[in-house]
Design a protein around this motif. Sequence first.
Motif, PDB file in Angstrom:
ATOM      1  N   GLU A   1       0.830  -1.199   0.000  1.00  0.00           N
ATOM      2  CA  GLU A   1       0.000   0.000   0.000  1.00  0.00           C
ATOM      3  C   GLU A   1       0.866   1.251   0.000  1.00  0.00           C
ATOM      4  OE1 GLU A   1      -3.086   0.124  -0.562  1.00  0.00           O
ATOM      5  OE2 GLU A   1      -3.459  -2.027  -0.451  1.00  0.00           O
ATOM      6  N   THR A   2       0.237   2.380  -0.189  1.00  0.00           N
ATOM      7  CA  THR A   2       0.929   3.657  -0.153  1.00  0.00           C
ATOM      8  C   THR A   2       0.006   4.705   0.453  1.00  0.00           C
ATOM      9  OG1 THR A   2       2.009   5.385  -1.471  1.00  0.00           O
ATOM     10  CG2 THR A   2       0.152   4.240  -2.492  1.00  0.00           C
ATOM     11  N   THR A   3       0.606   5.666   1.133  1.00  0.00           N
ATOM     12  CA  THR A   3      -0.178   6.780   1.663  1.00  0.00           C
ATOM     13  C   THR A   3      -0.056   8.003   0.759  1.00  0.00           C
ATOM     14  OG1 THR A   3       1.714   7.462   3.035  1.00  0.00           O
ATOM     15  CG2 THR A   3       0.091   5.982   4.048  1.00  0.00           C
ATOM     16  N   GLU A   4       0.724   7.891  -0.311  1.00  0.00           N
ATOM     17  CA  GLU A   4       0.882   8.998  -1.237  1.00  0.00           C
ATOM     18  C   GLU A   4      -0.413   9.215  -2.019  1.00  0.00           C
ATOM     19  OE1 GLU A   4       3.583  10.887  -1.410  1.00  0.00           O
ATOM     20  OE2 GLU A   4       4.629   9.674   0.103  1.00  0.00           O
ATOM     21  N   ARG A   5      -0.688  10.468  -2.350  1.00  0.00           N
ATOM     22  CA  ARG A   5      -1.869  10.788  -3.151  1.00  0.00           C
ATOM     23  C   ARG A   5      -1.493  10.668  -4.626  1.00  0.00           C
ATOM     24  NH1 ARG A   5      -6.291  12.990  -0.980  1.00  0.00           N
ATOM     25  NH2 ARG A   5      -6.779  14.120  -2.903  1.00  0.00           N
ATOM     26  N   ILE A   6      -1.551   9.440  -5.109  1.00  0.00           N
ATOM     27  CA  ILE A   6      -1.212   9.186  -6.508  1.00  0.00           C
ATOM     28  C   ILE A   6      -2.434   8.617  -7.217  1.00  0.00           C
ATOM     29  CG2 ILE A   6       1.226   8.800  -6.025  1.00  0.00           C
ATOM     30  CD1 ILE A   6       0.705   5.793  -6.223  1.00  0.00           C
ATOM     31  N   THR A   7      -2.422   8.740  -8.522  1.00  0.00           N
ATOM     32  CA  THR A   7      -3.508   8.180  -9.319  1.00  0.00           C
ATOM     33  C   THR A   7      -3.210   6.735  -9.667  1.00  0.00           C
ATOM     34  OG1 THR A   7      -2.518   8.817 -11.436  1.00  0.00           O
ATOM     35  CG2 THR A   7      -3.946  10.458 -10.332  1.00  0.00           C
ATOM     36  N   ALA A   8      -4.222   6.082 -10.187  1.00  0.00           N
ATOM     37  CA  ALA A   8      -4.053   4.701 -10.627  1.00  0.00           C
ATOM     38  C   ALA A   8      -2.948   4.611 -11.678  1.00  0.00           C
ATOM     39  CB  ALA A   8      -5.371   4.165 -11.186  1.00  0.00           C
ATOM     40  N   ARG A   9      -2.949   5.536 -12.600  1.00  0.00           N
ATOM     41  CA  ARG A   9      -1.936   5.509 -13.657  1.00  0.00           C
ATOM     42  C   ARG A   9      -0.533   5.711 -13.079  1.00  0.00           C
ATOM     43  NH1 ARG A   9      -1.542   5.885 -19.096  1.00  0.00           N
ATOM     44  NH2 ARG A   9       0.486   6.635 -19.858  1.00  0.00           N
ATOM     45  N   GLN A  10      -0.396   6.646 -12.145  1.00  0.00           N
ATOM     46  CA  GLN A  10       0.910   6.889 -11.547  1.00  0.00           C
ATOM     47  C   GLN A  10       1.426   5.662 -10.808  1.00  0.00           C
ATOM     48  OE1 GLN A  10      -0.252  10.382  -9.339  1.00  0.00           O
ATOM     49  NE2 GLN A  10       0.766  11.781 -10.780  1.00  0.00           N
ATOM     50  N   ALA A  11       0.510   4.891 -10.197  1.00  0.00           N
ATOM     51  CA  ALA A  11       0.915   3.660  -9.523  1.00  0.00           C
ATOM     52  C   ALA A  11       1.512   2.672 -10.515  1.00  0.00           C
ATOM     53  CB  ALA A  11      -0.281   3.040  -8.805  1.00  0.00           C
ATOM     54  N   VAL A  12       0.922   2.583 -11.696  1.00  0.00           N
ATOM     55  CA  VAL A  12       1.430   1.666 -12.719  1.00  0.00           C
ATOM     56  C   VAL A  12       2.728   2.198 -13.320  1.00  0.00           C
ATOM     57  CG1 VAL A  12       0.890   0.527 -14.906  1.00  0.00           C
ATOM     58  CG2 VAL A  12      -0.897   0.852 -13.193  1.00  0.00           C
ATOM     59  N   GLU A  13       2.845   3.515 -13.444  1.00  0.00           N
ATOM     60  CA  GLU A  13       4.068   4.113 -13.987  1.00  0.00           C
ATOM     61  C   GLU A  13       5.292   3.773 -13.140  1.00  0.00           C
ATOM     62  OE1 GLU A  13       3.120   8.241 -14.193  1.00  0.00           O
ATOM     63  OE2 GLU A  13       2.148   8.098 -16.163  1.00  0.00           O
TER      64      GLU A  13
ATOM     65  N   LEU B   1      -7.862   8.526  -7.858  1.00  0.00           N
ATOM     66  CA  LEU B   1      -6.866   8.513  -6.795  1.00  0.00           C
ATOM     67  C   LEU B   1      -6.833   7.140  -6.122  1.00  0.00           C
ATOM     68  CD1 LEU B   1      -7.424  12.006  -5.163  1.00  0.00           C
ATOM     69  CD2 LEU B   1      -5.437  11.257  -6.487  1.00  0.00           C
ATOM     70  N   TRP B   2      -5.633   6.726  -5.732  1.00  0.00           N
ATOM     71  CA  TRP B   2      -5.417   5.398  -5.166  1.00  0.00           C
ATOM     72  C   TRP B   2      -6.336   5.122  -3.980  1.00  0.00           C
ATOM     73  CZ3 TRP B   2      -2.621   1.155  -6.481  1.00  0.00           C
ATOM     74  CH2 TRP B   2      -2.392   0.197  -5.488  1.00  0.00           C
ATOM     75  N   HIS B   3      -6.472   6.092  -3.074  1.00  0.00           N
ATOM     76  CA  HIS B   3      -7.220   5.837  -1.840  1.00  0.00           C
ATOM     77  C   HIS B   3      -8.723   5.697  -2.081  1.00  0.00           C
ATOM     78  CE1 HIS B   3      -7.701  10.254  -2.060  1.00  0.00           C
ATOM     79  NE2 HIS B   3      -8.816  10.049  -1.375  1.00  0.00           N
ATOM     80  N   THR B   4      -9.195   6.018  -3.285  1.00  0.00           N
ATOM     81  CA  THR B   4     -10.620   5.866  -3.593  1.00  0.00           C
ATOM     82  C   THR B   4     -10.941   4.506  -4.206  1.00  0.00           C
ATOM     83  OG1 THR B   4     -10.495   6.756  -5.864  1.00  0.00           O
ATOM     84  CG2 THR B   4     -10.731   8.348  -4.048  1.00  0.00           C
ATOM     85  N   LEU B   5      -9.937   3.680  -4.439  1.00  0.00           N
ATOM     86  CA  LEU B   5     -10.127   2.407  -5.128  1.00  0.00           C
ATOM     87  C   LEU B   5     -10.391   1.277  -4.135  1.00  0.00           C
ATOM     88  CD1 LEU B   5      -7.174   2.794  -7.640  1.00  0.00           C
ATOM     89  CD2 LEU B   5      -9.605   3.098  -8.152  1.00  0.00           C
ATOM     90  N   SER B   6     -11.115   0.266  -4.583  1.00  0.00           N
ATOM     91  CA  SER B   6     -11.366  -0.910  -3.761  1.00  0.00           C
ATOM     92  C   SER B   6     -10.120  -1.783  -3.689  1.00  0.00           C
ATOM     93  CB  SER B   6     -12.525  -1.720  -4.339  1.00  0.00           C
ATOM     94  OG  SER B   6     -12.131  -2.335  -5.553  1.00  0.00           O
ATOM     95  N   GLY B   7     -10.143  -2.758  -2.772  1.00  0.00           N
ATOM     96  CA  GLY B   7      -9.016  -3.679  -2.655  1.00  0.00           C
ATOM     97  C   GLY B   7      -8.767  -4.444  -3.946  1.00  0.00           C
ATOM     98  N   GLY B   8      -9.839  -4.879  -4.609  1.00  0.00           N
ATOM     99  CA  GLY B   8      -9.685  -5.605  -5.860  1.00  0.00           C
ATOM    100  C   GLY B   8      -9.111  -4.739  -6.966  1.00  0.00           C
ATOM    101  N   GLU B   9      -9.532  -3.486  -7.026  1.00  0.00           N
ATOM    102  CA  GLU B   9      -9.012  -2.568  -8.051  1.00  0.00           C
ATOM    103  C   GLU B   9      -7.531  -2.285  -7.810  1.00  0.00           C
ATOM    104  OE1 GLU B   9     -13.334  -0.340  -8.667  1.00  0.00           O
ATOM    105  OE2 GLU B   9     -11.825   0.487  -7.300  1.00  0.00           O
TER     106      GLU B   9
ATOM    107  N   GLN C   1      -5.451  -4.315  -6.361  1.00  0.00           N
ATOM    108  CA  GLN C   1      -4.716  -5.533  -6.692  1.00  0.00           C
ATOM    109  C   GLN C   1      -4.474  -5.622  -8.199  1.00  0.00           C
ATOM    110  OE1 GLN C   1      -3.251  -7.247  -4.608  1.00  0.00           O
ATOM    111  NE2 GLN C   1      -2.843  -9.292  -5.432  1.00  0.00           N
ATOM    112  N   ARG C   2      -5.474  -5.268  -8.981  1.00  0.00           N
ATOM    113  CA  ARG C   2      -5.302  -5.296 -10.439  1.00  0.00           C
ATOM    114  C   ARG C   2      -4.245  -4.286 -10.891  1.00  0.00           C
ATOM    115  NH1 ARG C   2     -11.511  -4.629 -11.341  1.00  0.00           N
ATOM    116  NH2 ARG C   2     -10.989  -4.021 -13.491  1.00  0.00           N
ATOM    117  N   LEU C   3      -4.161  -3.158 -10.192  1.00  0.00           N
ATOM    118  CA  LEU C   3      -3.127  -2.175 -10.519  1.00  0.00           C
ATOM    119  C   LEU C   3      -1.739  -2.674 -10.138  1.00  0.00           C
ATOM    120  CD1 LEU C   3      -4.917   1.125  -9.510  1.00  0.00           C
ATOM    121  CD2 LEU C   3      -4.367   0.373 -11.830  1.00  0.00           C
ATOM    122  N   HIS C   4      -1.634  -3.430  -9.043  1.00  0.00           N
ATOM    123  CA  HIS C   4      -0.340  -4.030  -8.693  1.00  0.00           C
ATOM    124  C   HIS C   4       0.124  -4.955  -9.817  1.00  0.00           C
ATOM    125  CE1 HIS C   4      -0.004  -2.341  -4.754  1.00  0.00           C
ATOM    126  NE2 HIS C   4      -1.029  -2.997  -4.235  1.00  0.00           N
ATOM    127  N   ILE C   5      -0.803  -5.723 -10.363  1.00  0.00           N
ATOM    128  CA  ILE C   5      -0.451  -6.607 -11.480  1.00  0.00           C
ATOM    129  C   ILE C   5      -0.041  -5.781 -12.694  1.00  0.00           C
ATOM    130  CG2 ILE C   5      -1.289  -8.406 -13.038  1.00  0.00           C
ATOM    131  CD1 ILE C   5      -1.007  -9.372 -10.189  1.00  0.00           C
TER     132      ILE C   5
END
Length: 268
Positions: free
Chosen positions: A86-98, A135-143, A145-149
Amino acid sequence: MTLSANGLFWSAGGTTILSDVSLDVRPGEFLGIIGPNGSGKTSLMALIAGIRRPQRGDVLLGGKPLQAHGRREIAQRIAFVEQQAETTERITARQAVELGRTPHLGALTPWSKADDAIVDRALEEVDMAHFADRLWHTLSGGERQRLHIARALAQQSPILLLDEPTNHLDIGHQIGLLQLVREQDLTVVAALHDLNHAAMFCDRIAVMQGGRIVALGTPAKVLEPQRLHDVFGVTVDVERDGAGGCFIRYRRPDPRPPRLKLVAGEGN
């Protein structure tokens, strides 16, 4: 790129977690690791990913001890998806994948349109492109997880390590994700809870019990009723098909005998 573990030992708090674990991962295979909770699966994954160093034994990457490789070099060759990252940074889904592109960037290799295309493709493959700006903190656990992949796919490392990758996912995304990973031109090692997922997608399965590997082979060879009873304490029927595959059907446990009720005054 080869990956192997030789005589790994790991303990914590005076308790032995792994003892004399050796494993050779074949290039291009999908290797599953199964076992009950506490059998050492997650600790083994952390050791072969280089997150922890074994107290005894060696992990070899390309025939060289893992510690002989730099962190950047390891990241270019091994992508690791942990159970709970997990992260506490305010990043978007795309930034997490980047973040998956980080091992490939440097002063002479800045971010490029090619990196954008790799991230776009990874988001599409896990069906998260439409959430790219969330934003990352607005996503569900499943979402998440898919971004981690997706981040691991964007890393484009030849070896992919997955520690219980289907956590938090519904059944459709579980099967879809494992199929996606299976179709990649990668060497995959995945710790899995669902035995039928292991049977469906793995070329070989390693069975862990008490910090050791107690069986290793094809799903049809390893997933035997007596072994599953001994390791997991469950009674199963294993159905086999003509193509060498198998399916596990669980039996309901026998009902427990009724508990005796003490009548007042008894037992004195």
